[in-house]
Write an enzyme that holds these catalytic residues in place. Structure first.
Site, short mmCIF file in Angstrom:
data_model
loop_
_atom_site.label_atom_id
_atom_site.label_comp_id
_atom_site.label_asym_id
_atom_site.label_seq_id
_atom_site.Cartn_x
_atom_site.Cartn_y
_atom_site.Cartn_z
N GLY A 82 6.29 -3.91 -3.02
CA GLY A 82 7.12 -2.87 -2.42
C GLY A 82 7.37 -1.64 -3.25
O GLY A 82 8.11 -0.75 -2.83
N TRP A 84 5.46 0.96 -3.98
CA TRP A 84 5.03 2.22 -3.36
C TRP A 84 5.99 2.62 -2.25
O TRP A 84 6.29 3.80 -2.08
CB TRP A 84 3.60 2.10 -2.83
CG TRP A 84 2.56 2.27 -3.89
CD1 TRP A 84 2.67 1.98 -5.21
CD2 TRP A 84 1.23 2.79 -3.71
NE1 TRP A 84 1.50 2.27 -5.87
CE2 TRP A 84 0.61 2.77 -4.98
CE3 TRP A 84 0.52 3.25 -2.61
CZ2 TRP A 84 -0.71 3.21 -5.17
CZ3 TRP A 84 -0.79 3.68 -2.80
CH2 TRP A 84 -1.40 3.67 -4.07
N ASP A 110 2.22 -6.02 5.40
CA ASP A 110 1.57 -6.91 4.45
C ASP A 110 1.36 -8.27 5.11
O ASP A 110 2.08 -8.64 6.04
CB ASP A 110 2.42 -7.07 3.18
CG ASP A 110 1.60 -7.57 2.00
OD1 ASP A 110 1.21 -6.74 1.15
OD2 ASP A 110 1.32 -8.79 1.92
N ASP A 126 -1.41 -8.58 9.63
CA ASP A 126 -2.77 -8.47 9.13
C ASP A 126 -3.33 -7.15 9.67
O ASP A 126 -3.58 -7.03 10.86
CB ASP A 126 -3.62 -9.65 9.62
CG ASP A 126 -5.05 -9.60 9.10
OD1 ASP A 126 -5.42 -8.61 8.42
OD2 ASP A 126 -5.81 -10.55 9.38
N ASP A 150 -2.64 0.27 -1.90
CA ASP A 150 -2.88 -0.16 -3.29
C ASP A 150 -3.44 -1.58 -3.28
O ASP A 150 -3.31 -2.32 -4.24
CB ASP A 150 -1.57 -0.10 -4.08
CG ASP A 150 -1.78 -0.30 -5.58
OD1 ASP A 150 -2.83 0.12 -6.10
OD2 ASP A 150 -0.89 -0.89 -6.24
N LYS A 190 -6.80 2.65 -3.33
CA LYS A 190 -7.39 2.20 -4.59
C LYS A 190 -8.81 1.72 -4.37
O LYS A 190 -9.09 1.01 -3.40
CB LYS A 190 -6.55 1.07 -5.19
CG LYS A 190 -7.14 0.48 -6.48
CD LYS A 190 -6.14 -0.33 -7.24
CE LYS A 190 -5.70 -1.58 -6.53
NZ LYS A 190 -4.70 -2.33 -7.31
#
Length: 235
Positions: A82, A84, A110, A126, A150, A190
């Site tokens: 959490g 970010w 998430d 998902d 990320d 990322k």
């Protein structure tokens, strides 16, 4: 643990935590623990109330590209734990604390349940599910200004396999971003340097006005991670 003492100015000591290898703990685990204990970003995260050092990666990226602005609608994919989301809540004014500034929205999703964050709307989802884009837009009440990720796949121990897995995740995140971003929006994700990201770069350059590849200072120097920042979504 022992402390290694050194001089860092008059009347001060620079204390470095040295971890002794415990019975049953592998050397690699000991080195990881020692690195964590001595990492300045880990210490800053604790001091400033962030859930992890990764918070400083998005802070540094936003300081440079300015996409987390007051009033922005933000989607954080794979948001656990959490950090970010915590940064985004402050910067887009999701709590409405900045008088005279537009109030933004932060939506975190998430696979696992995430401990609540004031100002963030968190959902267990998902993002690869067929209806994920529609659910996200429904929770937002419209399109997003920023989609960020990320995420990293679980390590297999094989560098090339891990590279392909994270590129696959990034491509899937980009696909969702194409569905939920408003025109002019930003995508941040990322990736791992390794050669397979050329296709992703080509795709992003077709859909965004600018695509930058950045390694923020908070990203460890011995890590192959970098971040793609794509701005000016063409719709």
């Amino acid at each position: 643990m022992t402390e290694k003492k050194g001089s860092s100015g008059r009347g001060q000591r620079d204390l470095k935590v040295k971890v002794k290898t415990a019975r049953g703990r592998r050397l690699s685990s000991t080195r990881w623990l020692e690195r964590q204990l001595n990492d300045p970003y880990v210490k800053r995260a604790r001091a400033e109330g962030y859930r992890g050092r990764a918070a400083f990666k998005i802070i540094e990226l936003d300081d440079k590209y300015r996409f987390l602005v007051p009033g922005a609608r933000v989607v954080d994919l794979g948001c656990a734990p959490g950090g970010w989301c915590q940064v985004a809540v402050k910067r887009v004014n999701a709590l409405g604390e900045k008088t005279g500034k537009a109030r933004g929205t932060v939506l975190g999703v998430d696979l696992q349940e995430v401990e609540p964050i004031a100002g963030a709307d968190l959902h267990q989802l998902d993002f690869l599910a067929d209806d994920a884009d529609e659910l996200v837009k429904g929770w937002l009440g419209g399109s997003a200004d920023v989609v960020m990720s990320d995420m990293a796949a679980a390590s297999s121990g094989h560098k090339q396999t891990d590279h392909l897995r994270i590129i696959g995740l990034c491509e899937a995140a980009a696909a969702l971003a194409f569905d939920v971003l408003d025109e002019g929006g930003t995508f941040v994700a990322k990736v791992l340097a390794g050669g397979a990201e050329a296709g992703l770069q080509t795709l992003l350059k077709q859909r965004f006005a600018k695509v930058a590849n950045v390694k923020p200072p908070a990203s460890r120097s011995d890590s192959s991670e970098k971040f793609v920042v794509a701005t000016g979504f063409r719709g």
